[in-house]
Design an enzyme around this catalytic site. Structure first.
Site, PDB file in Angstrom:
ATOM      1  N   GLU A 165       0.818  -1.210   0.000  1.00  0.00           N
ATOM      2  CA  GLU A 165       0.000   0.000   0.000  1.00  0.00           C
ATOM      3  C   GLU A 165       0.861   1.273   0.000  1.00  0.00           C
ATOM      4  O   GLU A 165       0.678   2.171   0.803  1.00  0.00           O
ATOM      5  CB  GLU A 165      -0.978  -0.016   1.173  1.00  0.00           C
ATOM      6  CG  GLU A 165      -1.949  -1.177   1.111  1.00  0.00           C
ATOM      7  CD  GLU A 165      -2.961  -1.204   2.240  1.00  0.00           C
ATOM      8  OE1 GLU A 165      -4.076  -1.703   2.022  1.00  0.00           O
ATOM      9  OE2 GLU A 165      -2.634  -0.724   3.343  1.00  0.00           O
TER      10      GLU A 165
ATOM     11  N   ASP B 176      -8.762  -8.820   4.406  1.00  0.00           N
ATOM     12  CA  ASP B 176      -8.486  -7.728   5.343  1.00  0.00           C
ATOM     13  C   ASP B 176      -9.555  -7.647   6.424  1.00  0.00           C
ATOM     14  O   ASP B 176     -10.384  -6.742   6.430  1.00  0.00           O
ATOM     15  CB  ASP B 176      -8.417  -6.403   4.584  1.00  0.00           C
ATOM     16  CG  ASP B 176      -7.847  -5.266   5.424  1.00  0.00           C
ATOM     17  OD1 ASP B 176      -7.322  -5.533   6.522  1.00  0.00           O
ATOM     18  OD2 ASP B 176      -7.932  -4.117   4.976  1.00  0.00           O
TER      19      ASP B 176
ATOM     20  N   GLU C 141     -12.790  -2.345  12.477  1.00  0.00           N
ATOM     21  CA  GLU C 141     -12.809  -1.612  11.207  1.00  0.00           C
ATOM     22  C   GLU C 141     -13.960  -2.050  10.311  1.00  0.00           C
ATOM     23  O   GLU C 141     -14.697  -1.208   9.791  1.00  0.00           O
ATOM     24  CB  GLU C 141     -11.478  -1.807  10.483  1.00  0.00           C
ATOM     25  CG  GLU C 141     -11.405  -1.099   9.152  1.00  0.00           C
ATOM     26  CD  GLU C 141     -10.067  -1.292   8.450  1.00  0.00           C
ATOM     27  OE1 GLU C 141      -9.930  -0.782   7.325  1.00  0.00           O
ATOM     28  OE2 GLU C 141      -9.168  -1.943   9.020  1.00  0.00           O
TER      29      GLU C 141
END
Length: 693
Positions: A300, A379, A407
């Site tokens: 990333e 993820d 998240e």
């Protein structure tokens, strides 16, 4: 001692209340009338202080603190094996032979003639003794007898770690509970009291390591490894060190350029290697118990060895070489994938990336390198398969990475108890070395006899009064710690412990809260992403429904829904081939639409909306039914909680009620957006004629 006790939920599970029955209080007061430690190190001093505070609060009588040379004929004696007096060494030898450095023994021993029995808390190390003290406190909080103790405990994992995603401007990436307790405006906070209270909470559940800054290391944070922050780092290390916790730093792989004045960060360049070796030596002179580095590289847009044509082993081993003389560890994250994917390309599969990157390097990493692997291949979704990388490595240290911060599971506005999810992951049998090769055993190093292993997780705390935004989210932090110590603990036991220690002994409260927690993961999953497909969230902040939010993006997070069907074909014959990364029988199970578990069907297969599930329902009817049911059940959670009014501290009750009310309303939004999308996409009506827009 935890400060600011009047804050809502601030004391968490170290909330000490008087023992419920007078006979129990009197027994505890007698059995813990005095406390002494054989030694005066900072960790043993902490152990004495912790036990004295707990005993005073639970019994109403403050125990006597005896100086180390004073031999107790009764009370609690805290020490380390090999450093006890000869009599205690002899009496405890059979039990202490079973414990390693961080294990402990709790043993009731006969007192001297005419004296009460003694309780020996003996650790394999000072930290082990502290863990033993917290075990004794846990027993007293739950009203358990301590008059005939013979408890031998040894942690399953050598590294039991928290990853803070805190930034030095005070923000927290994926933080849902306020600002950082460590940093403000590019500096360390001046008041370390709350940091100390956090260390206390972590040590009480057996955590022994913490990375204190975000894995995405920004400009100011890159300087943490320099002399500019040496005094503050030492202060933080001392605070955590008093609780047996080593600090780690997330580092920028390009630090030799960013703060070292070099023109390269090539891991095979001698000047780069020398620079890291010098940096490590300086850090360890200041902080002899420094743990090491946590690294996110070539992921990333983070810099890494790929820039120089090197591989992950080259990068990790360069840092390992610098840390090795000091006993330091490199933790190298395996969250590496193509984040500039073309959504038109159906063959590139983000789920395959970690396995493809790291299995060819198995055996190339130094012995003080640990690869940190996320629990799933994507993820931290509410449902995804276990990462096949755990079954793909046999000659490399590995550790499991979990996400306590919610998240993708409600962001601590929704209650979603993650311990049952983690239990499924830990108990998953990879068959990597035959039957019984569970994730728990691979991560610990037991399956392949590796020297290092453990579990890490992204923290869910901030500076909110209750630490975690939603007070019930504290159960995830507590449960994480307990599972890292012993992955075999039943979820039900962990839940009951947390409730009893945090909310007291009222059985009516315990029954309601336990039901809410254990239903919550299934409820959250039912009104969000169906059948393992994931990712139906708003881009960026990841909160709230947006079915196509990531469908045409660069991130590789697709569901491929059209008018005929939905799901990602990851089969060996016609799809991306991802299913081949698993050992049998999972390879065959996941590769077959008929054998694949329903909850993962759309992760592995693209199927028509009319495909029949094992339940007998079609995929489209399952989507409708679960989303309607999930919204109804979210309302039921609120209604259940409301029955506790007057039975809990008012601020605590009101905060959780507000969160549950928001969850109930948001679940309706999820229901209506998801159902409407798939009704319009498929053209197939709900069999029960319910309102879909």
């Amino acid at each position: 001692m935890l400060t600011n006790e009047k804050r809502t939920g601030y004391e968490a599970w170290l909330r000490y209340e008087a023992a419920q029955y007078g006979i129990v209080r009197e027994a505890y007061a007698s059995q813990c009338s005095a406390i002494s430690a054989l030694g005066s190190s900072k960790v043993l001093v902490t152990a004495v202080q912790e036990l004295a505070e707990a005993v005073g609060a639970i019994t109403g009588q403050q125990p006597k603190i005896a100086a180390p040379p004073e031999r107790l004929s009764s009370g609690v004696l805290i020490g380390v094996k090999g450093m006890l007096d000869p009599e205690l060494e002899r009496l405890t030898a059979d039990d202490t032979a079973q414990i390693g450095d961080e294990g402990y023994l709790l043993r009731t021993l006969p007192g001297a003639a005419g004296e009460a029995d003694r309780i020996a808390v003996v650790g394999g190390s000072e930290a082990g003794a502290l863990y033993g003290v917290f075990h004794l406190i846990r027993l007293m909080q739950q009203g358990e007898p301590i008059n005939a103790l013979r408890v031998v405990e040894q942690p399953a994992n050598g590294l039991r770690m928290i990853n803070q995603w805190d930034n030095m401007d005070g923000s927290i990436e994926r933080g849902y509970a306020g600002k950082s307790i460590f940093y403000r405006e590019g500096k360390f906070t001046e008041d370390f009291e709350r940091v100390r209270d956090y260390a206390r909470l972590l040590a009480s559940v057996g955590i022994n390591a913490i990375a204190i800054n975000n894995v995405n290391v920004h400009r100011v944070e890159t300087k943490l490894i320099t002399e500019a922050f040496e005094s503050e780092l030492k202060k933080a290390a001392d605070v955590f060190g008093a609780y047996g916790i080593r600090i780690f730093l997330s580092v920028n792989f390009a630090s030799p350029i960013a703060v070292g004045g070099l023109t390269t960060a090539d891991p095979l360049d001698s000047s780069v290697r020398s620079w890291w070796a010098d940096r490590a030596a300086v850090l360890y002179r200041a902080i002899p118990e420094f743990g090491g580095f946590l690294v996110k590289a070539d992921s990333e847009f983070r810099p890494g060895p790929f820039t120089y044509g090197r591989d992950h082993a080259d990068g990790a081993n360069m840092l390992a070489e610098a840390l090795a003389p000091h006993g330091g560890i490199v933790i190298w994250r395996c969250f590496v994938y193509n984040c500039l994917q073309d959504w038109r390309d159906r063959r590139t599969d983000r789920a395959k990336a970690a396995y493809d990157h790291f299995t060819p390097l198995d055996g190339n990493f130094a012995d003080n390198v640990i690869l940190q692997i996320k629990n799933g291949p994507m993820d931290f979704q509410v449902r995804e398969p276990v990462s096949p990388l755990f079954g793909g490595l046999s000659r490399t240290n590995q550790m499991l990475e979990l996400q306590i911060t919610q998240e993708y599971t409600g962001q601590q506005k929704h209650v979603c108890y993650l311990v049952p999810l983690w239990k499924e992951v830990l108990d998953f049998d990879t068959h990597a070395a035959g039957e019984g090769s569970t994730i728990a055993k691979i991560a610990s190093g037991a399956v392949h006899n590796r020297p290092l292993g453990g579990i890490a997780a992204v923290s869910n705390i901030g500076d909110d009064d209750c630490w975690t935004g939603h007070p019930l989210a504290q159960a995830n932090l507590y449960g994480y710690g307990r599972l890292t110590w012993n992955p075999a603990l039943p979820a039900e036991q962990i839940t009951k412990e947390w409730i009893r220690r945090t909310l007291g002994g009222d059985p009516s409260v315990g029954e309601v809260v336990e039901d809410i927690l254990h239903r919550s993961w299934g409820i959250y999953e039912s009104y969000t992403s169906p059948l393992g497909v994931g990712w139906m969230v708003n881009p960026g902040h990841h909160y709230g429904p947006n079915v196509d939010g990531y469908e045409y993006s660069k991130w590789g997070t697709y569901h491929f829904a059209d008018c005929h069907g939905i799901g990602v074909d990851r089969t060996i014959g016609t799809g991306t081939g991802y299913a081949a990364q698993y050992h049998s029988p999972w390879r065959e199970t996941y590769n077959s639409a008929e054998l694949c578990p329903d909850e993962l069907l759309l992760f592995f297969h693209h199927v028509p909306y009319t495909h029949a599930l094992k339940s007998g329902k079609t995929v489209i009817q399952h989507i409708y039914d679960t989303h309607f049911a999930g919204a109804e059940e979210a309302l039921e959670l609120l209604e259940s909680w409301q029955t506790l009014e007057g039975k809990l501290e008012n601020g605590y009750f009101r905060l959780a009620a507000a969160r549950l009310r928001e969850q109930s309303e948001h679940a309706k939004e999820w229901r209506d957006v998801i159902n409407t999308y798939f009704y319009r996409k498929s053209g197939i009506a709900d069999a029960y004629g319910r309102l879909i827009y």
